[in-house]
Motif scaffolding. Structure first.
Motif, PDB file in Angstrom:
ATOM      1  N   PRO A 245       5.209  -3.869   1.825  1.00 46.16           N
ATOM      2  CA  PRO A 245       5.744  -3.580   2.733  1.00 46.16           C
ATOM      3  C   PRO A 245       6.406  -4.145   4.212  1.00 46.16           C
ATOM      4  N   PRO A 246       6.434  -4.473   5.452  1.00 41.86           N
ATOM      5  CA  PRO A 246       5.920  -5.064   6.170  1.00 41.86           C
ATOM      6  C   PRO A 246       4.728  -5.099   6.474  1.00 41.86           C
ATOM      7  N   TRP A 247       4.530  -3.583   6.432  1.00 40.65           N
ATOM      8  CA  TRP A 247       2.760  -3.813   7.280  1.00 40.65           C
ATOM      9  C   TRP A 247       1.612  -3.654   6.248  1.00 40.65           C
ATOM     10  N   SER A 248       2.495  -4.620   5.215  1.00 40.04           N
ATOM     11  CA  SER A 248       0.950  -4.388   4.502  1.00 40.04           C
ATOM     12  C   SER A 248       1.454  -6.788   4.150  1.00 40.04           C
ATOM     13  N   PRO A 249       0.301  -7.389   4.715  1.00 41.59           N
ATOM     14  CA  PRO A 249       0.603  -8.905   3.763  1.00 41.59           C
ATOM     15  C   PRO A 249       0.370  -8.468   2.373  1.00 41.59           C
ATOM     16  N   ARG A 250       0.794 -10.252   1.655  1.00 42.40           N
ATOM     17  CA  ARG A 250       0.511 -10.926   0.419  1.00 42.40           C
ATOM     18  C   ARG A 250      -1.243 -10.722   0.104  1.00 42.40           C
ATOM     19  N   MET A 251      -1.470 -11.896   1.206  1.00 43.53           N
ATOM     20  CA  MET A 251      -3.091 -11.528   1.006  1.00 43.53           C
ATOM     21  C   MET A 251      -3.422 -11.186   2.532  1.00 43.53           C
ATOM     22  N   ARG A 252      -4.985 -11.552   2.520  1.00 44.48           N
ATOM     23  CA  ARG A 252      -6.061 -10.926   3.904  1.00 44.48           C
ATOM     24  C   ARG A 252      -6.049 -12.407   4.420  1.00 44.48           C
ATOM     25  N   THR A 253      -4.307 -12.687   4.892  1.00 41.78           N
ATOM     26  CA  THR A 253      -4.282 -13.681   6.188  1.00 41.78           C
ATOM     27  C   THR A 253      -4.514 -13.344   7.604  1.00 41.78           C
ATOM     28  N   ASP A 254      -4.321 -12.647   7.998  1.00 43.94           N
ATOM     29  CA  ASP A 254      -4.453 -11.877   9.384  1.00 43.94           C
ATOM     30  C   ASP A 254      -5.782 -11.873   9.546  1.00 43.94           C
ATOM     31  N   ALA A 255      -6.086 -10.962   9.068  1.00 39.62           N
ATOM     32  CA  ALA A 255      -7.818 -10.506   9.217  1.00 39.62           C
ATOM     33  C   ALA A 255      -8.907 -11.264   9.492  1.00 39.62           C
ATOM     34  N   ALA A 256      -8.586 -13.053   8.744  1.00 37.87           N
ATOM     35  CA  ALA A 256      -9.588 -14.402   9.322  1.00 37.87           C
ATOM     36  C   ALA A 256      -9.021 -14.962  10.151  1.00 37.87           C
TER      37      ALA A 256
END
Length: 457
Positions: free
Chosen positions: A165-176
């Motif tokens: 869904p739009p609220w879940s990215p494919r990868m943990r990119t935005d956290a870092a």
């Protein structure tokens, strides 16, 4: 804690029970072939199992002293069961019942103690369909960024099943990732700062040019030329929503014949529909209605950034003109002049000048102000470009995507459209008390388009 840009915080500072300031979207899906009765329920369970949430969808507002919400805080313990909900219509649910449900959902405020978004899966629709209604606070996203997030969560491949869904990215990119505006080498930040200073200094001539246009040239549609209308009154928090799509080929053919853009024809459809609707109610002003038409200032390099980046053009709707082709010509010329006025300006300059006609919306929140100040414009009409090809969500084909937008105090009707797979999808959102029989505008939109086709195509 991250400070909000002023363009985002104003949507929180100006919100009240009578004035919810979230944007929404309604997507209609066809279940994949062979899908069982638990298809939507299973989708809901899968959505609740997603634990990786984009930082954008973890933000909740935080006050600074007694000033109010001017900063963002991250919610590290998000309750997905609250945000992602499953509903159902009495089967076989009709589109009319779906729109009634969306109308009610869109009228309720988002909880400021939580991240400012909700998603509703709606089962029980006839013809083996289901729907998804989402709403996100305008402080988080504008219409363009919301549509981009939706598009990235769908696929052109009907066989792809690992769609998040739009609220879940494919990868943990935005956290870092570093906060927006701090990417790149240190010198890039210095260059950006110098660019901002240059824009501010050059804003003064732009304001002078604006004032000169207001008082002397009169070469564009200007603030406070709009007549008082049935839409420019105090509103309630209850909403009414209507939606329908029209083939893009019909709209494009009218534009080619008239030498106008698709956006011009869309505005002319709205103008003709509003004219007939107000004549029916005995409420058509002698002077033409004026629409505020947002223009996106985003570039492709903006990616999935949230926030708001829009300018504003004021366009006459020529509702005093009876002939549909003459009305289209007047609208096309008005839009051309508005675009020409902003030619060569930076994003900051356009945003600053666009704030001038928006000022009455803030003044309108003061009790009694509606009687003292003329409207800068009569309604907002937005056009947000969307996907050109059919999209799928875990095998379910998206049949339509309809924007659900914001009526403001003194602006009881909002019309937002988006394009999708050869169709122009209209979403009409109005104050439930102030705009009666809103669905009649859909009939008038068809009549307006047919009238232009009759003379031009």
């Amino acid at each position: 804690m991250a400070m909000m840009p002023v363009t985002d915080s104003m949507f929180l500072l100006g919100e009240s029970r009578e004035h919810p300031l979230h944007v929404g979207g309604l997507q209609l899906f066809q279940r994949p072939e062979g899908a069982g009765p638990d298809f939507v329920g299973n989708l809901h369970r899968e959505l609740l199992s997603e634990v990786d949430i984009r930082s954008l969808f973890r933000r909740r507002p935080r006050g600074i002293g007694t000033v109010g919400p001017l900063a963002w805080a991250n919610d590290d313990d998000i309750d997905l069961e609250y945000h992602v909900r499953l509903s159902a219509l009495p089967a076989p649910g009709q589109v009319r019942q779906l729109l009634e449900l969306v109308s009610r959902l869109h009228g309720s405020l988002l909880d400021r103690h939580r991240p400012l978004w909700e998603a509703h899966l709606i089962d029980g629709l006839s013809e083996n369909r289901f729907a998804v209604y989402t709403k996100v606070h305008h402080a988080l996203v504008d219409g363009v960024s919301a549509l981009r997030l939706l598009q990235k969560s769908l696929s052109e491949d009907p066989d792809e099943r690992d769609m998040r869904p739009p609220w879940s990215p494919r990868m943990r990119t935005d956290a870092a990732a570093p906060p927006r505006g701090r990417e790149g080498p240190p010198l890039s930040g210095i260059a950006n700062a110098f660019g901002a200073v240059r824009d501010v200094i050059s804003l003064a001539p732009a304001v002078v040019r604006y004032a000169n246009q207001v008082f002397q040239e009169q070469s564009a549609t200007l603030p406070f030329e709009a007549p008082k209308s049935m839409f420019n009154v105090p509103i309630t928090g209850a909403r009414r929503f209507a939606a329908q799509g029209w083939p893009m080929d019909r709209i494009r053919a009218v534009g080619v014949a008239a030498g106008a853009t698709v956006n011009d024809v869309m505005l002319a459809m709205c103008a003709g529909a509003l004219r007939e609707y107000m004549i029916e109610l005995g409420a058509l002003p002698d002077k033409p209605l004026v629409a505020a038409v947002p223009i996106s200032l985003r570039s492709d390099s903006d990616g999935e950034a949230g926030g708001n980046a829009v300018g504003l053009i004021l366009c006459t709707l020529a509702t005093d003109v009876e002939d549909p082709v003459d009305r289209l010509t007047a609208i096309s010329e008005s839009m051309r002049r508005g675009k020409q006025f902003y030619s060569g300006m930076s994003q900051l300059q356009i945003t600053a000048l666009s704030a001038i006609p928006f000022a009455p919306l803030a003044v309108a929140l003061v009790p009694g102000a509606q009687k003292l100040t003329p409207p800068a414009f009569n309604l907002l009409i937005s056009n947000v470009p969307g996907p050109k090809r059919p999209l799928y969500w875990n095998g379910a084909r998206m049949e339509g995507v309809y924007p659900v937008s914001i009526p403001y105090e003194g602006q009881a009707l909002n019309i937002t459209v988006t394009s999708y797979d050869g169709s122009l999808e209209f979403g009409l959102t109005g104050c439930r008390r102030t705009v009666p029989h809103l669905q009649r505008l859909l009939t008038h939109l068809e009549t307006s388009l047919a009238a232009m086709e009759k003379e031009l195509v």
